[in-house]
Design a protein around this motif. Structure first.
Motif, mmCIF file in Angstrom:
data_model
loop_
_atom_site.group_PDB
_atom_site.id
_atom_site.type_symbol
_atom_site.label_atom_id
_atom_site.label_comp_id
_atom_site.label_asym_id
_atom_site.label_seq_id
_atom_site.Cartn_x
_atom_site.Cartn_y
_atom_site.Cartn_z
ATOM 1 N N PHE A 28 -1.502 -1.275 -4.098
ATOM 2 C CA PHE A 28 -2.526 -0.242 -3.966
ATOM 3 C C PHE A 28 -1.813 1.098 -3.887
ATOM 4 N N LYS A 29 -2.145 1.995 -4.819
ATOM 5 C CA LYS A 29 -1.560 3.337 -4.817
ATOM 6 C C LYS A 29 -2.682 4.334 -4.580
ATOM 7 N N ILE A 30 -2.461 5.198 -3.601
ATOM 8 C CA ILE A 30 -3.453 6.221 -3.312
ATOM 9 C C ILE A 30 -2.897 7.559 -3.785
ATOM 10 N N PHE A 34 -4.927 -8.199 0.593
ATOM 11 C CA PHE A 34 -4.107 -7.330 -0.252
ATOM 12 C C PHE A 34 -3.226 -8.159 -1.176
ATOM 13 N N ILE A 38 -7.916 5.505 -5.265
ATOM 14 C CA ILE A 38 -7.145 4.274 -5.097
ATOM 15 C C ILE A 38 -7.030 3.565 -6.453
ATOM 16 N N VAL A 73 -5.342 0.067 -8.238
ATOM 17 C CA VAL A 73 -4.884 -1.256 -7.834
ATOM 18 C C VAL A 73 -4.245 -1.941 -9.029
ATOM 19 N N SER A 107 -9.224 3.962 4.116
ATOM 20 C CA SER A 107 -9.954 3.872 2.845
ATOM 21 C C SER A 107 -9.558 2.616 2.075
ATOM 22 N N VAL A 108 -8.283 2.251 2.117
ATOM 23 C CA VAL A 108 -7.838 1.041 1.430
ATOM 24 C C VAL A 108 -8.389 -0.191 2.132
ATOM 25 N N ILE A 162 1.008 5.314 -0.017
ATOM 26 C CA ILE A 162 0.227 6.527 0.206
ATOM 27 C C ILE A 162 1.100 7.743 -0.091
ATOM 28 N N SER A 179 -11.976 -0.563 1.291
ATOM 29 C CA SER A 179 -12.121 -0.987 -0.101
ATOM 30 C C SER A 179 -11.892 -2.490 -0.250
ATOM 31 N N VAL A 180 -10.847 -2.997 0.391
ATOM 32 C CA VAL A 180 -10.532 -4.426 0.314
ATOM 33 C C VAL A 180 -11.613 -5.246 0.999
ATOM 34 N N VAL A 221 0.870 -1.177 0.000
ATOM 35 C CA VAL A 221 0.000 0.000 0.000
ATOM 36 C C VAL A 221 0.904 1.222 0.000
#
Length: 138
Positions: free
Chosen positions: A111-113, A106, A119, A121, A91-92, A76, A95-96, A74
């Motif tokens: 995951f890139k925010i 995961f 987000i 993926v 938030s991630v 951020i 979402s998952v 992940v």
């Protein structure tokens, strides 16, 4: 249960609120791994089936691409305080969990925010699966 390893650039104070969300969380600071190399942090996280949370995308993204069936990554944006980091990580997690409430994971994904909270993926390729496919074809 989702499991996270917070890199040294993520506030270790997030452990408690993430545990309250039932996310098994530890940090490099908790593990006396401050100043440890990214590959060392990655190895410990993978050995414990933990997704790494970081702002340091370069090395960790490369490690994710090289690790078959990794536990997840992940990324951020930097420049966020503790509360901002917590909101992004929450938030991630949400979402998952929305994808699969029974077995959220995961695994195998990056995951890139973005700065605006979007987000993205990416499923990282499994190098071993590619080798098997090549053997089957040839």
């Amino acid at each position: 249960m989702l499991k996270l390893m917070l890199d040294e650039n993520i506030s270790p104070a997030l452990n408690k609120p993430l545990w309250e969300m039932q996310v098994d969380t530890t940090s490099t600071r908790d593990r006396n791994m401050l100043k440890a190399g990214d590959h060392e942090v990655w190895k410990v996280a993978q050995d414990e089936d933990r997704s790494v949370v970081t702002i340091n995308y370069g090395d960790f993204e490369r490690l994710a691409r090289l690790t078959p069936r990794h536990a997840g990554l992940v990324i951020i944006p930097s420049g966020r305080g503790r509360d901002g980091q917590l909101k992004l990580i929450q938030s991630v997690v949400e979402s998952v969990r929305a994808e699969n409430a029974v077995l959220p994971s995961f695994r195998g994904r990056v995951f890139k925010i973005s700065e605006d909270g979007t987000i993205s993926v990416e499923q990282t390729p499994d190098p071993q699966a590619a080798r098997v496919a090549l053997r089957v074809v040839s």
